[in-house]
Design a protein around this motif. Structure first.
Motif, PDB file in Angstrom:
ATOM      1  N   VAL A 279       0.847  -1.192   0.000  1.00  0.00           N
ATOM      2  CA  VAL A 279       0.000   0.000   0.000  1.00  0.00           C
ATOM      3  C   VAL A 279       0.888   1.250   0.000  1.00  0.00           C
ATOM      4  CG1 VAL A 279      -1.719   1.328   1.301  1.00  0.00           C
ATOM      5  CG2 VAL A 279      -1.936  -1.165   1.103  1.00  0.00           C
ATOM      6  N   LYS A 280       1.948   1.245   0.802  1.00  0.00           N
ATOM      7  CA  LYS A 280       2.874   2.384   0.841  1.00  0.00           C
ATOM      8  C   LYS A 280       3.525   2.600  -0.521  1.00  0.00           C
ATOM      9  CE  LYS A 280       3.887   2.056   5.762  1.00  0.00           C
ATOM     10  NZ  LYS A 280       4.870   1.698   6.775  1.00  0.00           N
ATOM     11  N   GLN A 281       3.896   1.509  -1.194  1.00  0.00           N
ATOM     12  CA  GLN A 281       4.482   1.632  -2.533  1.00  0.00           C
ATOM     13  C   GLN A 281       3.488   2.257  -3.513  1.00  0.00           C
ATOM     14  OE1 GLN A 281       5.981  -2.089  -4.046  1.00  0.00           O
ATOM     15  NE2 GLN A 281       7.392  -2.370  -2.343  1.00  0.00           N
ATOM     16  N   VAL A 282       2.228   1.820  -3.435  1.00  0.00           N
ATOM     17  CA  VAL A 282       1.197   2.352  -4.322  1.00  0.00           C
ATOM     18  C   VAL A 282       1.003   3.851  -4.056  1.00  0.00           C
ATOM     19  CG1 VAL A 282      -1.281   2.295  -4.844  1.00  0.00           C
ATOM     20  CG2 VAL A 282       0.018   0.157  -4.706  1.00  0.00           C
ATOM     21  N   LEU A 283       0.960   4.241  -2.794  1.00  0.00           N
ATOM     22  CA  LEU A 283       0.778   5.663  -2.460  1.00  0.00           C
ATOM     23  C   LEU A 283       1.951   6.509  -2.950  1.00  0.00           C
ATOM     24  CD1 LEU A 283      -0.783   5.357   1.109  1.00  0.00           C
ATOM     25  CD2 LEU A 283      -1.945   5.903  -1.047  1.00  0.00           C
ATOM     26  N   ARG A 284       3.171   5.984  -2.839  1.00  0.00           N
ATOM     27  CA  ARG A 284       4.338   6.709  -3.373  1.00  0.00           C
ATOM     28  C   ARG A 284       4.219   6.866  -4.885  1.00  0.00           C
ATOM     29  NH1 ARG A 284       7.395   3.872   0.569  1.00  0.00           N
ATOM     30  NH2 ARG A 284       7.834   2.208  -0.901  1.00  0.00           N
ATOM     31  N   LYS A 285       3.763   5.810  -5.555  1.00  0.00           N
ATOM     32  CA  LYS A 285       3.604   5.857  -7.009  1.00  0.00           C
ATOM     33  C   LYS A 285       2.522   6.864  -7.405  1.00  0.00           C
ATOM     34  CE  LYS A 285       3.207   2.925 -11.079  1.00  0.00           C
ATOM     35  NZ  LYS A 285       4.280   3.586 -11.792  1.00  0.00           N
ATOM     36  N   VAL A 286       1.442   6.947  -6.637  1.00  0.00           N
ATOM     37  CA  VAL A 286       0.396   7.932  -6.921  1.00  0.00           C
ATOM     38  C   VAL A 286       0.991   9.343  -6.861  1.00  0.00           C
ATOM     39  CG1 VAL A 286      -1.723   9.007  -6.007  1.00  0.00           C
ATOM     40  CG2 VAL A 286      -1.567   6.516  -6.202  1.00  0.00           C
ATOM     41  N   ARG A 287       1.819   9.600  -5.850  1.00  0.00           N
ATOM     42  CA  ARG A 287       2.424  10.930  -5.700  1.00  0.00           C
ATOM     43  C   ARG A 287       3.365  11.262  -6.858  1.00  0.00           C
ATOM     44  NH1 ARG A 287       2.205   9.638  -0.098  1.00  0.00           N
ATOM     45  NH2 ARG A 287       4.248   8.681  -0.115  1.00  0.00           N
ATOM     46  N   THR A 288       4.093  10.271  -7.344  1.00  0.00           N
ATOM     47  CA  THR A 288       5.070  10.553  -8.405  1.00  0.00           C
ATOM     48  C   THR A 288       4.491  10.419  -9.809  1.00  0.00           C
ATOM     49  OG1 THR A 288       5.861   8.257  -8.379  1.00  0.00           O
ATOM     50  CG2 THR A 288       7.026   9.847  -6.980  1.00  0.00           C
ATOM     51  N   ASP A 289       3.580   9.445 -10.028  1.00  0.00           N
ATOM     52  CA  ASP A 289       3.106   9.149 -11.386  1.00  0.00           C
ATOM     53  C   ASP A 289       1.642   9.496 -11.629  1.00  0.00           C
ATOM     54  OD1 ASP A 289       5.638   8.123 -11.571  1.00  0.00           O
ATOM     55  OD2 ASP A 289       5.040   6.032 -11.754  1.00  0.00           O
ATOM     56  N   GLY A 290       0.889   9.768 -10.565  1.00  0.00           N
ATOM     57  CA  GLY A 290      -0.525  10.079 -10.723  1.00  0.00           C
ATOM     58  C   GLY A 290      -1.411   8.857 -10.546  1.00  0.00           C
TER      59      GLY A 290
END
Length: 154
Positions: A64-75
């Protein structure tokens, strides 16, 4: 070549026809004679895949943390596409096998074609007819150890 795979989205386990793996530097290509099926490990993987998305998130907060980081960087859209692709892509099951070396990659020392070996490593020593495994996860089997015991002891 045949390989056992599982979909993370729903948990379907199946035997698939897949290409023979490529051999990389420092790797050993092994024709599998025996593959260890661990009831606990395999059941855990199948159980995780059968969970819905919310249950998966609760079970793996690190993802989940990885997904949230990806949302911040990639949308959001790019992240949703990546998550769906990962859930829909088949993964190889297994982590321990024994067989015979059919090819030795450049930089993999101490192995010969025809040598009996035991292999370990999730994503490498999978349930398949042929596997490509890093040399540091492969060990020669002595003559007094059969393939079944070799797959079990790695």
């Amino acid at each position: 070549m045949k390989q056992i795979t599982q979909l993370l989205n729903g948990g379907a386990v199946r035997v698939e026809e897949v290409p023979v793996p490529l051999i990389g530097e420092g790797q050993v290509l092994v024709r599998v004679e025996r593959s260890l099926v661990s009831a606990g490990t395999e059941r855990q993987a199948i159980g995780f895949a059968a969970k819905n998305l919310l249950q998966k998130a609760r079970n793996r907060p690190d993802l989940v943390k990885q997904v949230l980081r990806k949302v911040r960087t990639d949308g959001i859209q790019s992240t949703l596409t990546s998550v769906r692709q990962r859930l829909d892509a088949p993964i190889a099951l297994g982590y321990s096998c024994a067989g015979t070396v059919s090819k030795v990659g450049q930089g993999a020392t101490g192995f010969q074609m025809g040598q009996r070996v035991a292999c370990a490593g999730a994503g490498y020593a999978v349930h398949a007819e042929i596997v490509s495994v890093p040399g540091n996860l492969v060990v020669g089997l002595p003559d007094n150890v059969d393939d079944e015991s070799g797959a079990f002891t790695t």
